[in-house]
Motif scaffolding. Structure first.
Motif, PDB file in Angstrom:
ATOM      1  N   TYR A 286       0.822  -1.193   0.000  1.00 42.74           N
ATOM      2  CA  TYR A 286       0.000   0.000   0.000  1.00 42.74           C
ATOM      3  C   TYR A 286       0.865   1.255   0.000  1.00 42.74           C
ATOM      4  CZ  TYR A 286      -2.782   3.320   2.831  1.00 42.74           C
ATOM      5  OH  TYR A 286      -3.395   4.408   3.366  1.00 42.74           O
ATOM      6  N   MET A 293       1.510   7.677  -6.547  1.00 38.77           N
ATOM      7  CA  MET A 293       0.661   8.806  -6.902  1.00 38.77           C
ATOM      8  C   MET A 293       1.188  10.133  -6.365  1.00 38.77           C
ATOM      9  SD  MET A 293      -1.229   7.008  -8.557  1.00 38.77           S
ATOM     10  CE  MET A 293      -2.115   8.401  -9.224  1.00 38.77           C
TER      11      MET A 293
ATOM     12  N   LYS D 178      12.578   3.388 -18.987  1.00 33.02           N
ATOM     13  CA  LYS D 178      11.717   3.023 -17.861  1.00 33.02           C
ATOM     14  C   LYS D 178      10.942   1.760 -18.185  1.00 33.02           C
ATOM     15  CE  LYS D 178       9.078   6.439 -16.544  1.00 33.02           C
ATOM     16  NZ  LYS D 178       8.498   7.799 -16.686  1.00 33.02           N
ATOM     17  N   PHE D 181      13.025  -1.329 -18.075  1.00 29.65           N
ATOM     18  CA  PHE D 181      13.381  -1.738 -16.724  1.00 29.65           C
ATOM     19  C   PHE D 181      12.192  -2.340 -15.997  1.00 29.65           C
ATOM     20  CE2 PHE D 181      14.646  -1.490 -12.376  1.00 29.65           C
ATOM     21  CZ  PHE D 181      16.002  -1.717 -12.432  1.00 29.65           C
ATOM     22  N   ILE D 182      11.069  -1.656 -16.117  1.00 35.79           N
ATOM     23  CA  ILE D 182       9.921  -2.097 -15.331  1.00 35.79           C
ATOM     24  C   ILE D 182       9.391  -3.438 -15.824  1.00 35.79           C
ATOM     25  CG2 ILE D 182       7.552  -1.527 -14.741  1.00 35.79           C
ATOM     26  CD1 ILE D 182       8.534   1.423 -14.706  1.00 35.79           C
ATOM     27  N   ARG D 185      11.713  -6.016 -14.859  1.00 31.77           N
ATOM     28  CA  ARG D 185      11.644  -6.124 -13.403  1.00 31.77           C
ATOM     29  C   ARG D 185      10.467  -6.993 -12.986  1.00 31.77           C
ATOM     30  NH1 ARG D 185      15.038  -4.367  -9.269  1.00 31.77           N
ATOM     31  NH2 ARG D 185      13.838  -4.526  -7.391  1.00 31.77           N
ATOM     32  N   PHE D 186       9.386  -6.777 -13.674  1.00 39.16           N
ATOM     33  CA  PHE D 186       8.201  -7.567 -13.376  1.00 39.16           C
ATOM     34  C   PHE D 186       8.484  -9.040 -13.605  1.00 39.16           C
ATOM     35  CE2 PHE D 186       4.239  -9.521 -14.872  1.00 39.16           C
ATOM     36  CZ  PHE D 186       3.482  -9.371 -13.721  1.00 39.16           C
ATOM     37  N   LEU D 582      -3.684   0.030 -12.777  1.00 41.25           N
ATOM     38  CA  LEU D 582      -2.793   0.171 -11.634  1.00 41.25           C
ATOM     39  C   LEU D 582      -2.823   1.578 -11.052  1.00 41.25           C
ATOM     40  CD1 LEU D 582       0.374  -1.945 -12.328  1.00 41.25           C
ATOM     41  CD2 LEU D 582      -1.437  -2.278 -10.679  1.00 41.25           C
ATOM     42  N   PHE D 583      -2.721   2.562 -11.936  1.00 50.39           N
ATOM     43  CA  PHE D 583      -2.665   3.920 -11.406  1.00 50.39           C
ATOM     44  C   PHE D 583      -4.022   4.375 -10.893  1.00 50.39           C
ATOM     45  CE2 PHE D 583       1.460   4.019 -13.070  1.00 50.39           C
ATOM     46  CZ  PHE D 583       2.109   5.110 -12.559  1.00 50.39           C
ATOM     47  N   VAL D 586      -5.703   1.325  -8.396  1.00 51.82           N
ATOM     48  CA  VAL D 586      -4.988   0.903  -7.193  1.00 51.82           C
ATOM     49  C   VAL D 586      -4.241   2.075  -6.569  1.00 51.82           C
ATOM     50  CG1 VAL D 586      -3.333  -0.702  -6.239  1.00 51.82           C
ATOM     51  CG2 VAL D 586      -4.753  -1.397  -8.162  1.00 51.82           C
ATOM     52  N   GLY D 587      -3.381   2.689  -7.352  1.00 52.84           N
ATOM     53  CA  GLY D 587      -2.536   3.741  -6.799  1.00 52.84           C
ATOM     54  C   GLY D 587      -3.332   4.914  -6.273  1.00 52.84           C
ATOM     55  N   ARG D 588      -4.224   5.410  -7.121  1.00 47.82           N
ATOM     56  CA  ARG D 588      -4.962   6.595  -6.714  1.00 47.82           C
ATOM     57  C   ARG D 588      -5.837   6.313  -5.485  1.00 47.82           C
ATOM     58  NH1 ARG D 588      -4.805  10.853  -9.991  1.00 47.82           N
ATOM     59  NH2 ARG D 588      -4.365   9.592 -11.815  1.00 47.82           N
ATOM     60  N   ALA D 590      -5.304   4.113  -3.252  1.00 46.73           N
ATOM     61  CA  ALA D 590      -4.428   3.926  -2.094  1.00 46.73           C
ATOM     62  C   ALA D 590      -4.011   5.277  -1.538  1.00 46.73           C
ATOM     63  CB  ALA D 590      -3.205   3.108  -2.487  1.00 46.73           C
ATOM     64  N   ALA D 591      -3.598   6.163  -2.430  1.00 44.34           N
ATOM     65  CA  ALA D 591      -3.170   7.481  -1.963  1.00 44.34           C
ATOM     66  C   ALA D 591      -4.341   8.234  -1.331  1.00 44.34           C
ATOM     67  CB  ALA D 591      -2.596   8.285  -3.127  1.00 44.34           C
ATOM     68  N   PHE D 593      -7.005   6.903  -0.003  1.00 48.60           N
ATOM     69  CA  PHE D 593      -7.330   6.233   1.248  1.00 48.60           C
ATOM     70  C   PHE D 593      -6.396   6.709   2.355  1.00 48.60           C
ATOM     71  CE2 PHE D 593      -6.864   2.639   4.163  1.00 48.60           C
ATOM     72  CZ  PHE D 593      -8.194   2.388   4.459  1.00 48.60           C
ATOM     73  N   ASP D 594      -5.140   6.820   1.998  1.00 46.49           N
ATOM     74  CA  ASP D 594      -4.183   7.221   3.012  1.00 46.49           C
ATOM     75  C   ASP D 594      -4.431   8.637   3.487  1.00 46.49           C
ATOM     76  OD1 ASP D 594      -1.733   6.190   4.319  1.00 46.49           O
ATOM     77  OD2 ASP D 594      -1.008   8.139   3.641  1.00 46.49           O
ATOM     78  N   ARG D 595      -4.654   9.523   2.522  1.00 48.30           N
ATOM     79  CA  ARG D 595      -4.855  10.918   2.901  1.00 48.30           C
ATOM     80  C   ARG D 595      -6.154  11.114   3.666  1.00 48.30           C
ATOM     81  NH1 ARG D 595      -1.149  14.363   3.821  1.00 48.30           N
ATOM     82  NH2 ARG D 595      -0.459  12.402   4.619  1.00 48.30           N
TER      83      ARG D 595
END
Lengths: 492, 104, 464, 647, 172
Positions: A286, A293, D178, D181-182, D185-186, D582-583, D586-588, D590-591, D593-595
């Protein structure tokens, strides 16, 4: 080696700073003092290895004990094992680098350095303490300097962040305090870790006390979901402040989780290992996704710290010797790395006056040195072999994998998945800032790092490489100590 | 009706005590509040005397307590009245509801 | 007679000073500028004298007793009074009734001494009154201010009311045990419901004096209205002395009612901490702020009191010592500011560090100590309070207490933030700090740092 | 016996170059950087040559079987007594073969770059990176420990990243680096987990131990591993499959190939070295290294490998026919050829005759390195000349770039499988191996080989024949073919591309170390050669002169052409998954949710405390009588509580 | 059954309590003072009835002669006599009455339920005995409280003087 020098040196430096006449004196005294600490830490490492090589197998070396508050059976008891030595070494590196990168602080210079040195002092004291009370004392001693550093010299919504940090850390301490008192009374009125480790504490009591201590220390080390002070605190702090916060302070928590909570309450650790693993796996993934972001460099590193520190907790929760070693390695590695990361961000910010990724571009051209260091630290963060992050993470993975059941496997996989996400956000940050075309005319005239910044960066890069290329020495330090902890957990 | 004894006096003193308390709680005038205090103190005195008389007549603790309470009541009343008068000079009122500047 | 002189020497010295002041007043009188240093020296002598010739013994047919611990407690109070005389120099110099002020103050102190030493309910009651009636008068010493009179009025009426309740409790105790001698009462309490009721009446008076929620409501108003010297005296010396006798009462006298007072203490302690903290959170006036914070501190003291053993009493005494340094330092700074600028609001402190670094550091140190942050002594004080509270294995209780430290940290930091961080175009001018004030502050600062680090102080108290 | 020092020096010399040039290059040895790097690599290449000679002809063969030697093993990080990451050197036929390939191609590229990269601002950095890459690649090749391999695996990844992004101020280069690499990397994540699984069951990271323990079906380790299953497959299968994912990522196998065409943003010599000859075959090498495990214990995975390879080969070939950027064509061609190597391994099995696929794969790897590097370097010369990657800017260059033209033609013939060029021999072997075990794959391979010939000659004709369609600036013409340093590598590689096929590869490289007899049937070659020639002729017909035939053909193919032109929309799919899923999913959150939730809860705690504080302020009303009521009320309440309730 | 002493007691009790109640309920402040006076006198009468004549005398002298007079003086100082006192807020009254009544009931219940120890007949207290005890420093003596109260009275006096004589030039 007399460990008192480790407290004495920073204390004397701090006092000397107080009587210094002008800013130049303050800076040079601090620098000299911090190098002295670095020297002492290295000397300690050598002395420790020498003792071990001479087959001194005592759990703690260089022990000393002075009675304090006798009626409460508190004593100033200190000594070091491999873990402490590693942490002390880490601290001394970060202190030197912190002093160096703060060279341009013009506002209340004296106070700034004083507080900085005080922070370092707290960390040294914490890592050598073998008495819970003293340990707690040193843990707490750093809260106020952090608060002031962020609040006075910080940027952005600094007051809010400073408050949040101080209050949340205080909350953590409150839990630690209760857990500590619980230990004190159940184990026959002693705060001494060595004594407590031999005391028999019933599993029921352990089940009560462990979460208190673990969560308490967990707040310091950004245990999900009590990590929210990290992004704000780190991003608002001045450069050296962030370095200390992420590089040292968060390690205090991890060290406490291991040395106090897990070591003293093995039954509790077993009972709650599942929860720890779940929380830390969540934090890892998480945190990584949240980082993706972020637009502010400091936030990026702050969230990534949440993610990275999750590995430490994961390693502890896995309860295997290798995983715990890995957790400790991750602490050291992340300490150096994140300090460097913040240092670089600070350097960039000092020049561009922005931390927004979108506002930068192609800094490589104007600041090749800083950009290269940025590259290195970014690669370290995403776990490139040869740099410290890889060693630590792999050790955690290998250690975690030794638990053969599906739950641990899934948690490990989840954690492992973060390395891809890490790559995404790190490359994004690097790609937008130091690479790519220049997007801001004003940035064309910027200068590369100064001597002090270069020295700081080189020191920390050296640290990263020293772990990354030849991890053996660190492994030798940490593994036997982890074995002691494991033996207690497995009941041998 | 029966022979008056300890419990009767205790009833009186308790009644007097809570009368005083009620007065203290409801009277708006500072001086009348002070008067309620006097009622409270008197009820206590009555208690002490009654206990001394009916239960522990051999010792004079209750008696002396009463004596000293009377003295204290005087001192207290004096100081209180001085303060009240001072307050009156400042605000031209001895209504307790006018003395509410300090709050929250 | 010799015994009388040694055992009661603290009281006698104090009485001597009181009469000296009285004679000075009745005689030619003296200018404040000359009188104040004299008083300060006398108080210092008094304080130093408190360390010598301490003997244990009983007097007046067991009405009065003293032990080395009591002597130490008295000396803590002496120290506090001495510090007040130093720190409030600015206000004291200005007051037109300096000898009277000290006369009242020392009378109250005398009352406290007797109170701590009392072994008899009558002595206890009388000394309690002696310790509070003069203070009410002191509260009115800003004679021209309505607020001062209002505060004094609230104090005298509330305290009269509370002593009425106390007396009713005492009378019931007397009625059911037949004695007013404390040691005898301890032996005769049998836990009947009347005694419980009496104890609760009794307890309420203590709670009133200690500002335990919900008996605390007078505190803030009186603190705010009173002259700062009085406030300092009330919040530190008064509280300390009552805390001492409170413990003695609970541990020595009402021990048979432990089952009643332990849960009561727990409930009220939590209420006190929470309410005190919540109110302190949004105070603007520094005196009012310190009032509520001192209420919260009392909540912490109760944590240790609830331990019902020697560790608890040691912790409380130690804490009071620390608290004297910390709180008086805060009051000292507030006093300097208030007397020279008339500003008492926390918002006025913005940017204070720029102009007055010394005062800022002292105040910050004091606040950190109050908040219980190392390396200040307040850390040790608080920690030992909680340690003592933990002795009865009430983890949830000390958890609540520990969590309350967070709120308290928040509001203490608010002041620090105002001084160090907030920007202000018109900060308070650089202030003059007279020599006695500076001395007082240095003593307090040293006390705040050293009391904790010099661990033998705690051990010494423990050994008494 | 192998000489550990000599072998260790082979990777260490380029590393020394990296450190030297990386630290001091920018300031102090700006101009000499290329020479220093090249010299060090020359040393390295000579040592490799010496080692190869020594191994193959002096001590390597014992009783007719090539042995595996581990002349050096240093414990790097010990997890426990058994489990440790060692840094070692392994010497066996494939590693020695790879040593040769890597050092040789790298040396060629070093030399070539002296001309190609001349005048670059970051010239020393470039050589430093090349050194780093060569070091990492050699380390990978020599790895004696699977974790060591992983370490160098990552290092080659980062070198590739650095070199793709060498022109860091070009956004497309940054994006490509990028992506490379990514994506890898995966895939590496699979590799890592695979390592963890295999090492858990074998109890070792060491290749020798690991292979020994996991290839005897009777051993406890294998039994344990087979016993624990997940989703119906045994742990061992999972482990092997995951490891293959790592290999597939690095080797740009479908569907993890999307990074490779973009990687062409790097300097062309880099493409030649990393993205054609060496790094991209690391996946093949990995499978070959663990071949005993794959072939003996997990045949299912081997079958997957075969199919993935075949599918990649044909898809890449189809796409290559439609691309217009010459480097992209070559990139897809690379992918296609690696597909060959991969499925060759997939159709192979362990030991003797059946191991032909293995040998063929290695052989193809070897020859492919020659001609593909040559193609890239030739393309580099062309690009250097016309300053464009687009085919439409080229045409009729055979006069202006004669040496390039000639060598390019050699390479094209080699890749098209025209005898007697190198590609012919290796491809024949592969086809034979496929024919022997999996006919479906054989047919795919056959079609692919025809397509290969077609798109290569499409390229060749468009560049060197056809009519010049773009303007060549005067500046571009000035430096001609780029001088000796650029031509020498071309010629040397052309020699390799032409003659490497005659090496009796089966003698040296086989699954079990014994010499493998090559069964060369002329009749069998007829079909592929004919198909190849057909492809060439088709290209000649369509592209030798400027005309509208290609356009018409494209139009007639319609959707298929469009899909192939757009690389079958795989990039878009990835973009969708990353950007949208993903962005945004999931990412957005998550961010957010955190904020708002986690942090919001913290703030809420604080704010509600303040609110409560505000709410209860009326109790402090300033009314002394109300205080007294509280007082009395509290007394009564406490009394009731303690007299009646808790009694 | 109903003898004179009993009747006297009930009369005194009625006087004390009813005057007390009236004193807190009348809206004329002056009357309130007078009712208080009578209530105090009633208490003094009860002391007499209990045969504590000395205390009764002190009660009359100090309370009636001192405190009530003080109160009446202060009423004159601060208020025009005869003016009606303002009404208290209703909610305050309700809460106060409720709390008081609860307290009263509770206390009374406890007091009545309690079994006080039986009376041990002993010699009555004499005024002389009181005087002797007052000055005694031995066990059972009250010299110390006496000293304390004298200090208290001194302090109270000083306090009163300062407060009451504010804004006037310093007097000796």
């Amino acid at each position: 080696m007399n460990l008192l020098v480790l407290i004495g040196a920073p204390l004397l430096t701090a006092l000397a700073v107080l009587v210094a006449r002008n800013k130049q004196q303050v800076k040079w005294i601090s620098l000299a003092g911090s190098f002295l600490q670095l020297g002492l830490a290295i000397a300690l490492l050598l002395a420790f290895r020498q003792e071990r090589a001479a087959n001194n197998t005592a759990q703690m070396l260089f022990e000393q004990q002075y009675k304090l508050f006798q009626s409460l059976h508190i004593s100033f008891h200190f000594g070091v094992d491999g873990i402490s030595v590693a942490m002390i070494l880490l601290t001394s590196f970060v202190v030197v680098a912190g002093v160096l990168v703060s060279w341009n602080v013009e506002k209340m210079t004296k106070e700034f350095y004083f507080l900085l040195l005080l922070l370092g002092l707290g960390a040294y004291g914490f890592f050598i303490s073998l008495d819970l009370f003293i340990l707690f004392f040193f843990l707490e001693i750093s809260v106020i300097p952090k608060y002031l550093l962020i609040g006075i010299w910080g940027s952005g919504k600094k007051e809010y962040s400073a408050n949040k940090l101080a209050l949340m850390l205080m909350g953590g301490s409150a839990l630690i305090l209760v857990g500590m008192l619980g230990l004190y009374f159940t184990a026959g009125n002693s705060f001494d870790i060595m004594t407590l480790s031999k005391a028999t504490i019933t599993p029921e009591t352990q089940h009560i006390l462990f979460p208190l201590l673990f969560v308490g220390f967990g707040v310091f080390t950004a245990l999900f979901p009590l990590h929210t002070w990290v992004p704000d605190g780190h991003s608002s702090a001045p450069t050296a402040g962030s370095m200390f916060l992420a590089g040292i302070s968060m390690k205090l928590g991890g060290y406490g989780c291991l040395r106090v909570a897990t070591y003293l309450l093995p039954e509790g650790a077993k009972e709650y290992a599942t929860i720890i693993i779940v929380l830390s796996a969540i934090a890892i993934l998480y945190g990584a996704f949240a980082t993706m972001m972020q637009k502010d460099l400091k936030y990026i590193n702050a969230y990534s710290s949440v993610s990275h520190v999750g590995f430490s907790l994961l390693g502890i929760g896995m309860l295997t010797q290798t995983a715990i070693t890995g957790a400790l390695m991750q602490m050291v590695s992340h300490g150096v790395m994140t300090a460097l990361f913040f240092a670089v961000i600070g350097m960039i910010y000092d020049r561009t006056h922005t931390r927004m990724v979108a506002d930068m571009g192609g800094l490589m051209k104007q600041m090749p040195f800083i950009s290269t260091v940025f590259f290195i630290v970014g690669l370290c963060s995403l776990g490139l072999p040869g740099l410290s992050g890889f060693v630590a993470e792999m050790t955690v993975f290998v250690g975690s994998w030794q638990n053969a059941d599906a739950f641990h496997r899934v948690a490990t996989l989840a954690a492992a998945m973060s390395i891809v996400v890490t790559a995404v956000y790190i490359l994004r940050a690097i790609g937008r800032t130091v690479m790519g075309p220049n997007t801001n005319e004003a940035h064309l005239v910027l200068k590369d790092a100064n001597w002090n910044e270069k020295l700081a960066a080189i020191l920390l890069v050296a640290g990263i490489l020293a772990i990354g290329i030849a991890p053996g020495w660190l492994n030798d330090l940490l593994r036997p100590a982890a074995e002691v902890i494991m033996n207690r957990i497995t009941g041998q | 009706m029966m022979e008056p004894g300890l419990y009767h006096i205790l009833f009186i003193s308790t009644a007097l005590f809570f009368t005083g308390v009620l007065g203290f709680l409801t009277r708006r005038n500072l001086i009348t509040m002070l008067m309620s205090i006097e009622l409270i103190l008197n009820s206590v005195n009555l208690n002490f005397i009654a206990f001394n008389k009916y239960i522990w007549p051999g010792r004079m603790d209750g008696l002396f307590f009463t004596l000293f309470i009377i003295a204290i009541a005087a001192a207290e009343a004096a100081v209180a009245i001085a303060i009240i008068i001072n307050l009156y000079r400042s605000s031209q009122s001895i209504d307790v509801n006018n003395a509410e500047d300090l709050k929250y | 007679m010799n015994e009388l002189l040694t055992l009661m020497k603290s009281e006698l010295v104090l009485t001597g000073i009181i009469f000296l002041l009285l004679f000075i007043k009745i005689g030619k009188g003296m200018k404040n500028e000359t009188l104040l240093p004299l008083v300060q020296v006398l108080l210092l002598v008094n304080f130093i004298f408190g360390f010598v010739l301490n003997k244990e013994g009983r007097l007046f047919g067991d009405m009065f007793y003293t032990t080395s611990l009591i002597a130490f407690q008295k000396n803590i109070l002496n120290l506090g009074v001495y510090l007040i005389s130093l720190l409030c120099t600015d206000w004291l110099k200005k007051t037109p009734h300096l000898p009277e002020f000290f006369l009242l103050l020392l009378s109250a102190l005398l009352g406290m001494f007797f109170m701590i030493s009392s072994a008899n309910l009558l002595i206890f009651y009388l000394s309690l009154e002696l310790a509070s009636i003069p203070v009410a008068a002191m509260a009115n010493f800003d004679l021209d201010k309505k607020r001062s009179a209002e505060g004094a009025m609230k104090m005298i009426l509330s305290s009269a009311f509370s002593s009425g309740i106390l007396l009713f409790g005492i009378s019931l105790v007397y009625g059911s045990t037949g004695t007013i001698s404390l040691p005898e009462i301890a032996g005769r309490l049998d836990g009947s419901t009347l005694q419980v009721l009496a104890f609760i009446f009794f307890f309420a008076a203590f709670a009133f004096k200690l500002s335990i929620v919900p008996f605390h409501l007078w505190t803030a108003d009186v603190y705010e209205g009173s002259p700062i010297a009085t406030t300092a005296f009330l919040s530190v010396i008064s509280k300390g002395s009552v805390a001492f006798i409170f413990m003695t009462m609970l541990y020595r006298v009402f021990q048979p009612l432990l089952d009643t007072w332990y849960p009561m203490l727990v409930i009220l302690s939590i209420a006190t901490m929470v309410i005190g903290n919540l109110f302190a959170l949004r105070q603007q006036n520094i005196k009012r702020f310190l009032a509520f914070s001192s209420i919260a501190q009392v909540g912490f003291i109760l944590v240790a009191v609830s331990s019902n053993d020697h560790m608890g009493s040691t912790a409380v005494i130690y804490f009071v010592l620390v608290y004297i340094f910390s709180n008086l330092a805060a009051f000292g700074v507030a006093s300097v500011i208030a007397e020279q600028t008339g500003k008492e609001r926390i918002d006025d402190f913005k940017g204070f560090y720029k102009t007055n670094p010394f005062l800022s550091w002292i105040l910050a140190l004091a606040l950190f100590s109050l908040a219980g942050v190392p390396p200040t002594a307040g850390f040790f004080g608080k920690l030992f309070l909680l340690t003592a509270g933990g002795a009865r294995a009430a983890y949830w209780f000390i958890t609540v207490a520990a969590l309350n430290m967070i709120i308290s940290l928040y509001y203490y930091l608010r002041v620090v933030r105002a001084m160090f961080m907030d920007k202000n175009d018109t900060p308070i001018e650089p202030l003059k700090i007279s020599a006695p004030v500076r001395l007082g502050m240095i003593i307090c600062g040293a006390g705040i740092i050293l009391t904790g680090l010099l661990s033998w102080i705690y051990d010494y108290i423990h050994s008494l | 016996m192998p000489n550990a020092t000599n072998i260790a020096l082979i990777p260490l010399l380029p590393l020394a170059g990296f450190i030297l040039l990386g630290l001091f290059g920018r300031k102090y040895i700006k101009n000499g950087a290329g020479l220093i790097g090249t010299a060090l690599l020359l040393g390295s290449a000579l040592l490799a040559l010496y080692t190869a000679y020594d191994y193959f002809f002096v001590y390597g063969k014992v009783d007719g079987v090539y042995q595996q030697f581990v002349p050096l093993k240093i414990t790097w990080l010990a997890f426990s007594k058994e489990l440790s990451i060692d840094m070692g050197l392994v010497i066996d036929p494939i590693s020695v073969m790879m040593l040769l390939v890597v050092t040789f191609v790298s040396l060629m590229v070093h030399i070539y770059s002296l001309g190609y990269m001349k005048g670059e601002e970051r010239f020393p950095t470039y050589y430093a990176f090349l050194g780093l890459f060569t070091f990492s690649m050699l380390g990978l090749v020599l790895a004696s420990n699977i974790f060591q391999m992983y370490i160098f695996w990552e290092l080659v990844g980062v070198s590739s990243f650095l070199l793709i992004g060498f022109y860091y101020d070009k956004p497309s280069a940054v994006a490509a680096s990028k992506k490379a690499f990514i994506v890898t990397r995966f895939a590496d994540l699979g590799f890592l987990v695979g390592i963890l699984i295999l090492s858990y069951f074998s109890g070792s990271f060491d290749f020798q131990t690991l292979i020994a323990r996991l290839t005897s079906p009777e051993s406890n380790e294998v039994k344990n591993a087979v016993a624990s299953t997940f989703l119906g497959a045994s742990a061992l299968t999972w482990g092997a499959a995951l490891i293959f994912i790592g290999g597939a990522g690095k080797s740009a196998m479908f569907p993890l190939h999307i990074w490779l065409p973009d990687a062409m943003e790097g300097p062309t010599p880099v493409s030649a070295l990393i993205h054609a000859a060496t790094m991209v075959v690391a996946g093949v090498y990995l499978v070959a290294r663990l071949f005993p495990v794959f072939s003996v214990t997990t045949p299912a995975v081997l079958e997957i490998i075969g199919w993935v390879g075949a599918v990649s080969a044909i898809i890449a070939a189809v796409i290559a026919c439609t691309q217009t950027d010459i480097k992209r064509v070559l990139a897809y061609s690379t992918m296609s050829q690696i597909g060959y190597m991969m499925f060759a391994l997939g159709v192979s099995s362990y030991g003797g005759e059946a191991g032909l696929g293995y040998t063929a794969s290695m052989f193809h790897l070897f020859t492919h390195a020659m001609f593909k590097a040559l193609l890239f370097l030739g393309a580099g010369a062309v690009i250097h000349y016309v300053h464009s990657n687009e085919m439409k800017d080229m045409g009729g260059l055979r006069k202006k770039l004669p040496i390039t033209h000639f060598t390019f033609l050699v390479a094209c013939l080699a890749i098209a499988g025209v005898p007697p060029f190198a590609g012919f021999f290796s491809k024949e072997e592969i086809l034979l191996a496929a024919y022997n075990s999996n006919t479906a794959i054989y047919w795919i391979a056959l079609i692919t080989s025809g397509l290969t010939a077609f798109y290569m000659f499409r390229l060749y004709f468009t560049i060197f024949w056809n009519k010049a369609q773009g303007e060549h600036s005067a500046a571009a013409n000035k430096h001609g073919e780029g001088g000796l340093v650029m031509m020498l590598p071309l010629v040397l590689l052309a020699v390799g591309a032409a003659g490497a096929g005659f090496i009796p590869f089966g003698e040296f490289v086989s699954t079990d170390g014994k010499a493998l007899e090559s069964h060369f049937h002329l009749s069998f070659s007829l079909a592929p050669v004919a198909l190849g020639l057909a492809g060439i002729l088709a290209a000649l017909w369509m592209y030798a002169k400027a005309n509208d035939k290609p356009a018409r053909l494209a139009a007639s193919l319609g959707g298929l052409y469009k899909a192939a032109y757009h690389k079958f929309y795989i990039d878009e799919l990835y973009l969708f998954i990353t950007k949208k899923v993903l962005f945004n999913l999931v990412g957005r959150p998550a961010a957010w949710f955190d904020r708002n939730i986690v942090d919001g809860l913290m703030n809420l705690t604080g704010n509600s405390t303040v609110l409560v504080s505000e709410g209860i302020k009326k109790f402090q009303s300033g009314k002394v009588q109300q205080y007294a009521i509280f007082f009395l009320g509290a007394v009564v309440l406490l009394a009731v509580l303690f007299i009646y309730v808790w009694r | 059954m109903m003898n004179g002493s009993t009747i006297l007691f009930y009369l005194l009790a009625a006087l004390t309590v009813s005057c007390g109640v009236l004193s807190i309920s009348t809206r004329h402040i002056f009357r309130a003072a007078i009712y208080l006076l009578f209530s105090l006198i009633g208490v003094a009468g009860l002391y007499f009835w209990l045969a504590y004549e000395f205390i009764a005398a002190v009660q009359i002298v100090v309370y009636v002669g001192g405190i009530v007079v003080l109160i009446i003086f202060s009423i004159f100082l601060t208020q025009q006599a005869g003016e009606k006192l303002p009404r208290q807020r209703l909610d305050r009254k309700i809460w106060a009455t409720l709390a008081t009544f609860c307290g009263f009931a509770l206390t009374l219940l406890q007091v009545w339920q309690h079994e006080f120890p039986p009376v041990i007949p002993q010699a009555p207290v004499t005024v002389r005995g009181i005087g002797e005890k007052m000055m005694s420093t031995e066990a059972g003596g009250y010299a110390l409280p006496f000293e304390i109260i004298s200090m208290l009275l001194l302090a109270a006096m000083v306090g009163c003087i300062v407060i009451a004589l504010r804004s006037k030039p310093e007097t000796k």
